[in-house]
Design a protein around this motif. Structure first.
Motif, mmCIF file in Angstrom:
data_model
loop_
_atom_site.group_PDB
_atom_site.id
_atom_site.type_symbol
_atom_site.label_atom_id
_atom_site.label_comp_id
_atom_site.label_asym_id
_atom_site.label_seq_id
_atom_site.Cartn_x
_atom_site.Cartn_y
_atom_site.Cartn_z
ATOM 1 N N TRP A 1 31.392 -99.521 83.348
ATOM 2 C CA TRP A 1 31.724 -98.157 82.911
ATOM 3 C C TRP A 1 31.369 -97.137 83.984
ATOM 4 N N THR A 2 30.214 -97.321 84.618
ATOM 5 C CA THR A 2 29.790 -96.373 85.657
ATOM 6 C C THR A 2 30.775 -96.368 86.816
ATOM 7 N N ALA A 3 31.186 -97.551 87.263
ATOM 8 C CA ALA A 3 32.145 -97.635 88.365
ATOM 9 C C ALA A 3 33.496 -97.042 87.963
ATOM 10 N N THR A 4 33.940 -97.348 86.748
ATOM 11 C CA THR A 4 35.228 -96.828 86.281
ATOM 12 C C THR A 4 35.206 -95.311 86.167
ATOM 13 N N ILE B 1 20.403 -93.941 82.961
ATOM 14 C CA ILE B 1 21.515 -93.965 82.007
ATOM 15 C C ILE B 1 22.268 -92.625 81.962
ATOM 16 N N SER B 2 21.691 -91.604 82.567
ATOM 17 C CA SER B 2 22.411 -90.323 82.605
ATOM 18 C C SER B 2 23.601 -90.373 83.561
ATOM 19 N N ILE B 3 23.613 -91.332 84.487
ATOM 20 C CA ILE B 3 24.665 -91.379 85.513
ATOM 21 C C ILE B 3 26.051 -91.573 84.908
ATOM 22 N N PRO B 4 26.278 -92.603 84.058
ATOM 23 C CA PRO B 4 27.636 -92.749 83.518
ATOM 24 C C PRO B 4 28.077 -91.567 82.668
ATOM 25 N N PHE B 5 27.167 -90.925 81.951
ATOM 26 C CA PHE B 5 27.552 -89.795 81.109
ATOM 27 C C PHE B 5 27.799 -88.541 81.945
ATOM 28 N N THR B 6 27.092 -88.426 83.066
ATOM 29 C CA THR B 6 27.399 -87.355 84.010
ATOM 30 C C THR B 6 28.804 -87.527 84.566
ATOM 31 N N PRO C 1 29.399 -97.629 76.796
ATOM 32 C CA PRO C 1 28.318 -97.082 77.634
ATOM 33 C C PRO C 1 27.097 -96.693 76.818
ATOM 34 N N THR C 2 27.309 -96.180 75.597
ATOM 35 C CA THR C 2 26.170 -95.820 74.755
ATOM 36 C C THR C 2 25.396 -97.060 74.319
ATOM 37 N N GLY C 3 26.123 -98.132 73.984
ATOM 38 C CA GLY C 3 25.449 -99.359 73.584
ATOM 39 C C GLY C 3 24.641 -99.974 74.715
ATOM 40 N N ASN D 1 24.908 -84.250 78.881
ATOM 41 C CA ASN D 1 25.750 -84.430 80.063
ATOM 42 C C ASN D 1 27.234 -84.285 79.746
ATOM 43 N N LEU D 2 27.623 -84.753 78.567
ATOM 44 C CA LEU D 2 29.022 -84.638 78.178
ATOM 45 C C LEU D 2 29.454 -83.179 78.090
ATOM 46 N N PHE D 3 28.624 -82.344 77.483
ATOM 47 C CA PHE D 3 28.987 -80.943 77.326
ATOM 48 C C PHE D 3 28.657 -80.124 78.573
ATOM 49 N N GLN D 4 27.518 -80.430 79.221
ATOM 50 C CA GLN D 4 27.138 -79.681 80.407
ATOM 51 C C GLN D 4 28.178 -79.812 81.513
ATOM 52 N N TYR D 5 28.665 -81.033 81.728
ATOM 53 C CA TYR D 5 29.634 -81.247 82.802
ATOM 54 C C TYR D 5 31.069 -81.144 82.302
ATOM 55 N N GLY D 6 31.350 -81.746 81.151
ATOM 56 C CA GLY D 6 32.720 -81.708 80.654
ATOM 57 C C GLY D 6 33.197 -80.302 80.360
ATOM 58 N N VAL D 7 32.437 -79.578 79.557
ATOM 59 C CA VAL D 7 32.809 -78.210 79.209
ATOM 60 C C VAL D 7 32.452 -77.246 80.334
ATOM 61 N N GLY D 8 31.279 -77.445 80.951
ATOM 62 C CA GLY D 8 30.832 -76.523 82.003
ATOM 63 C C GLY D 8 31.742 -76.504 83.212
ATOM 64 N N VAL D 9 32.163 -77.677 83.673
ATOM 65 C CA VAL D 9 33.047 -77.743 84.838
ATOM 66 C C VAL D 9 34.399 -77.122 84.535
ATOM 67 N N SER D 10 34.940 -77.415 83.346
ATOM 68 C CA SER D 10 36.244 -76.850 82.993
ATOM 69 C C SER D 10 36.165 -75.327 82.883
ATOM 70 N N GLU D 11 35.033 -74.803 82.386
ATOM 71 C CA GLU D 11 34.859 -73.351 82.329
ATOM 72 C C GLU D 11 34.783 -72.762 83.734
ATOM 73 N N ASP D 12 34.054 -73.431 84.605
ATOM 74 C CA ASP D 12 33.944 -72.943 85.988
ATOM 75 C C ASP D 12 35.297 -72.912 86.682
ATOM 76 N N ARG D 13 36.124 -73.914 86.436
ATOM 77 C CA ARG D 13 37.440 -73.976 87.075
ATOM 78 C C ARG D 13 38.332 -72.815 86.657
ATOM 79 N N ALA D 14 38.042 -72.255 85.482
ATOM 80 C CA ALA D 14 38.860 -71.135 84.996
ATOM 81 C C ALA D 14 38.405 -69.789 85.563
ATOM 82 N N GLN D 15 37.267 -69.771 86.270
ATOM 83 C CA GLN D 15 36.732 -68.526 86.816
ATOM 84 C C GLN D 15 37.211 -68.315 88.259
#
Length: 246
Positions: A225-228, A141-146, A197-199, A65-79
């Motif tokens: 963490w999820t709310a923040t 648990i995927s929600i906060p990492f998404t 969040p990982t713990g 989720n960190l790479f799929q959304y973090g890197v993926g979204v930033s790549e999409d924004r550049a297109q």
């Protein structure tokens, strides 16, 4: 789910499948950790192997989720395609739903090597009830990492997002206690892990898969963490929209 959201999900999956290394990368580290550490050191103990396997599943959920959304979204924004789609009158809900659905599919794919290794080379075991509960907690648990990935993707340019994702994933895994058995981490990790969040995610997974007691403190921290992260992701999206379309 609307047909438009499914169309966005299919588009995201096709874009990812065209670069298979993207799928391989998200599955590599948890699978490699299983083979290097879990199989030789905990594979013969059913309890230890089970806890270690769900820890690696938590690790895989975080990295995917960190790479799929973090890197993926930033790549999409550049297109050029991204600004065009965001001007359409359908609103962001279908795009977000499609992206999340695609992310869940990719997350499941990244978990397959970990599960196969655990089944073939360790004594890890789950009852039918435990399996269903663990699968449900995995989605939870995927929600906060998404949200963490979305916050990174919408707040940072592509090059910076890649660096931040790479810098975050290993410290979060180590300090969250994912690299050791429950209660076996160094003292500073044991003290800090429930607040990360990982713990919190790992402790929920241990409780779902075995007899590990639920820790109210770690659950409250995970909710916090999820709310923040939800607030941060929303702020990052609105800031990006205001800068680029106002």
């Amino acid at each position: 789910m609307s047909s438009l959201a499914l169309t966005h999900a299919r588009f995201q999956l096709v874009e990812t499948v065209r670069i298979p290394i993207a799928i391989f990368g998200s599955a590599f580290f948890p699978a490699a950790a299983m083979l290097a550490f879990v199989v030789p050191f905990a594979g013969g103990d059913p309890v230890a192997a089970t806890y270690a396997t769900v820890s690696m599943i938590t690790f895989s959920v975080m990295t995917t989720n960190l790479f799929q959304y973090g890197v993926g979204v930033s790549e999409d924004r550049a297109q050029p395609w991204d600004p065009y789609v965001r001007t359409l009158p359908t609103g962001p809900l279908a795009r977000f739903s499609g992206r999340v659905l695609a992310g869940l599919v990719l997350m499941v794919l990244s978990l397959i090597p970990v599960i196969v290794i655990a089944a073939l080379f360790t004594e890890a075991t789950l009852s039918g009830e435990q399996f269903l509960l663990t699968a449900s907690v995995t989605v939870l648990i995927s929600i906060p990492f998404t949200l963490m990935g979305l916050a990174i993707g919408y707040s940072l340019p592509q090059k910076a997002a890649i660096v931040v994702a790479q810098v975050l994933f290993f410290p979060l895994a180590f300090l969250g206690g994912l690299m050791t058995a429950p209660g076996a981490a160094p003292g500073i990790v044991e003290d800090l892990a429930p607040y990360l969040p990982t713990g919190g995610a790992a402790r929920l997974m241990w409780a779902a898969a075995g007899d590990y007691p639920l820790e109210p403190l770690s659950i409250l921290a995970l909710i916090g963490w999820t709310a923040t992260l939800a607030g941060f992701a929303t702020w990052a999206y609105r800031r990006d929209e205001g800068r680029r379309f106002s």
